[in-house]
Write a protein that holds these residues in place. Sequence first.
Motif, PDB file in Angstrom:
ATOM      1  N   PHE A  24      -1.432 -13.783 -13.747  1.00 42.85           N
ATOM      2  CA  PHE A  24      -2.314 -14.539 -12.858  1.00 42.85           C
ATOM      3  C   PHE A  24      -1.543 -15.104 -11.667  1.00 42.85           C
ATOM      4  O   PHE A  24      -1.944 -14.951 -10.512  1.00 42.85           O
ATOM      5  N   VAL A  25      -0.417 -15.762 -11.951  1.00 45.10           N
ATOM      6  CA  VAL A  25       0.388 -16.362 -10.878  1.00 45.10           C
ATOM      7  C   VAL A  25       0.966 -15.282  -9.972  1.00 45.10           C
ATOM      8  O   VAL A  25       0.930 -15.397  -8.737  1.00 45.10           O
ATOM      9  N   LEU A  26       1.506 -14.206 -10.570  1.00 44.06           N
ATOM     10  CA  LEU A  26       2.080 -13.127  -9.768  1.00 44.06           C
ATOM     11  C   LEU A  26       1.010 -12.446  -8.914  1.00 44.06           C
ATOM     12  O   LEU A  26       1.259 -12.103  -7.746  1.00 44.06           O
ATOM     13  N   SER A  27      -0.173 -12.243  -9.486  1.00 46.50           N
ATOM     14  CA  SER A  27      -1.262 -11.626  -8.730  1.00 46.50           C
ATOM     15  C   SER A  27      -1.628 -12.465  -7.509  1.00 46.50           C
ATOM     16  O   SER A  27      -1.794 -11.936  -6.402  1.00 46.50           O
ATOM     17  N   PHE A  28      -1.736 -13.771  -7.701  1.00 50.11           N
ATOM     18  CA  PHE A  28      -2.068 -14.657  -6.582  1.00 50.11           C
ATOM     19  C   PHE A  28      -0.975 -14.645  -5.523  1.00 50.11           C
ATOM     20  O   PHE A  28      -1.257 -14.523  -4.323  1.00 50.11           O
ATOM     21  N   VAL A  30       1.451 -12.375  -4.903  1.00 47.14           N
ATOM     22  CA  VAL A  30       1.556 -11.081  -4.220  1.00 47.14           C
ATOM     23  C   VAL A  30       0.391 -10.891  -3.249  1.00 47.14           C
ATOM     24  O   VAL A  30       0.568 -10.411  -2.121  1.00 47.14           O
ATOM     25  N   THR A  31      -0.801 -11.308  -3.675  1.00 48.95           N
ATOM     26  CA  THR A  31      -1.974 -11.184  -2.803  1.00 48.95           C
ATOM     27  C   THR A  31      -1.817 -12.024  -1.547  1.00 48.95           C
ATOM     28  O   THR A  31      -2.127 -11.566  -0.436  1.00 48.95           O
ATOM     29  N   ARG A  32      -1.304 -13.237  -1.700  1.00 49.84           N
ATOM     30  CA  ARG A  32      -1.103 -14.103  -0.539  1.00 49.84           C
ATOM     31  C   ARG A  32      -0.048 -13.531   0.405  1.00 49.84           C
ATOM     32  O   ARG A  32      -0.180 -13.634   1.634  1.00 49.84           O
ATOM     33  N   VAL A  33       0.997 -12.951  -0.152  1.00 48.08           N
ATOM     34  CA  VAL A  33       2.021 -12.341   0.699  1.00 48.08           C
ATOM     35  C   VAL A  33       1.424 -11.191   1.509  1.00 48.08           C
ATOM     36  O   VAL A  33       1.648 -11.071   2.718  1.00 48.08           O
ATOM     37  N   ILE A  34       0.635 -10.355   0.836  1.00 49.75           N
ATOM     38  CA  ILE A  34       0.033  -9.205   1.520  1.00 49.75           C
ATOM     39  C   ILE A  34      -0.960  -9.659   2.593  1.00 49.75           C
ATOM     40  O   ILE A  34      -0.950  -9.141   3.725  1.00 49.75           O
ATOM     41  N   THR A  35      -1.812 -10.624   2.274  1.00 51.54           N
ATOM     42  CA  THR A  35      -2.797 -11.084   3.262  1.00 51.54           C
ATOM     43  C   THR A  35      -2.119 -11.765   4.455  1.00 51.54           C
ATOM     44  O   THR A  35      -2.586 -11.638   5.591  1.00 51.54           O
ATOM     45  N   ARG A  36      -1.005 -12.447   4.208  1.00 49.78           N
ATOM     46  CA  ARG A  36      -0.289 -13.081   5.319  1.00 49.78           C
ATOM     47  C   ARG A  36       0.389 -12.029   6.198  1.00 49.78           C
ATOM     48  O   ARG A  36       0.472 -12.184   7.416  1.00 49.78           O
ATOM     49  N   LEU A  37       0.857 -10.942   5.590  1.00 47.53           N
ATOM     50  CA  LEU A  37       1.425  -9.847   6.374  1.00 47.53           C
ATOM     51  C   LEU A  37       0.345  -9.160   7.210  1.00 47.53           C
ATOM     52  O   LEU A  37       0.574  -8.817   8.380  1.00 47.53           O
ATOM     53  N   ILE A  38      -0.835  -8.964   6.599  1.00 43.93           N
ATOM     54  CA  ILE A  38      -1.949  -8.372   7.355  1.00 43.93           C
ATOM     55  C   ILE A  38      -2.348  -9.277   8.507  1.00 43.93           C
ATOM     56  O   ILE A  38      -2.590  -8.821   9.634  1.00 43.93           O
ATOM     57  N   ARG A  39      -2.394 -10.559   8.244  1.00 43.08           N
ATOM     58  CA  ARG A  39      -2.763 -11.520   9.282  1.00 43.08           C
ATOM     59  C   ARG A  39      -1.765 -11.504  10.439  1.00 43.08           C
ATOM     60  O   ARG A  39      -2.152 -11.621  11.606  1.00 43.08           O
ATOM     61  N   ALA A  40      -0.460 -11.333  10.113  1.00 46.59           N
ATOM     62  CA  ALA A  40       0.577 -11.321  11.145  1.00 46.59           C
ATOM     63  C   ALA A  40       0.759  -9.948  11.778  1.00 46.59           C
ATOM     64  O   ALA A  40       1.539  -9.802  12.729  1.00 46.59           O
ATOM     65  N   GLY A  41       0.054  -8.930  11.252  1.00 48.57           N
ATOM     66  CA  GLY A  41       0.184  -7.587  11.794  1.00 48.57           C
ATOM     67  C   GLY A  41       1.488  -6.911  11.435  1.00 48.57           C
ATOM     68  O   GLY A  41       1.978  -6.051  12.174  1.00 48.57           O
ATOM     69  N   ARG A  42       2.062  -7.268  10.294  1.00 45.88           N
ATOM     70  CA  ARG A  42       3.335  -6.693   9.869  1.00 45.88           C
ATOM     71  C   ARG A  42       3.133  -5.854   8.604  1.00 45.88           C
ATOM     72  O   ARG A  42       2.218  -6.100   7.835  1.00 45.88           O
TER      73      ARG A  42
END
Length: 258
Positions: A24-28, A30-42
């Motif tokens: 649960f913690v890892l899923s959250f 990893v998801t936040r890292v990916i969404t922040r990368l998408i948001r930053a365009g990286r």
Amino acid sequence: MGHWWYRNIVEPGKLPLLLALVSFVLSFLVTRVITRLIRAGRGPFKNIAPGGMHVHHVVPGVVLVIVGGFGAVGSGPHSFGSGLSAVVFGLGAGLVLDEFALILHLDDVYWSEQGRKSVEIVVLTAALVALVLAGFLPFGVNDLNADERSNRGLVAMNTATNFLLALVALWKGKARTALLGILVPFVALIGAIRLARPGSPYAKRFYAKRPRARAKARLRAFHHDRRWAAPRRKFENFIGGTPDPVQVTAGKTKPPAH
């Protein structure tokens, strides 16, 4: 260490719960890292939008929760299937609660101020599950010894008392205190005896004709929020990312786009 692991995790049947919490913690995270990368365009990650429709990750999260939940129900308590189902359930729960604010508001508020509720509910959920893993049981049952547990009347009275304290804390507008008080009774007691939050059902019912109590409750809430709001916001920003600034156009507030 092996003896501790077997006695406290494996033997009581807590291994699936531990696996679910970790996934649960890892899923959250990893998801936040990916969404922040998408948001930053990286990075190589992009939003999933077949046919122009944005598919939020809460959708596969719901599927994983259903698969993991039914799999856990149909598996033995100490089988490989129960552990695998726990991991699947934890992964899905992390995806779902990461967009808890979206479900709550029925709107895309992921990067808005309202989106902070997702981070808060994930942290609170992880804390509650960790307390259960540590041996805390709901409504103070863990505070009773073996002889006291054999007395059903005492167990019922202890459970009812702690449930009532948690309910009063919730009535006074202290949801976090009430939830933690389910597992840690002393926390619920503090929330039950202190002044209610302004705007709570308790305050509306009992402070309506007591201006001094209303003023004292507002002052206490103001000092509490001023003391803890900034550290909480920094913590939430560190984990979930800083919300987009609210756009104001012609005197109207426009929420940020996802």
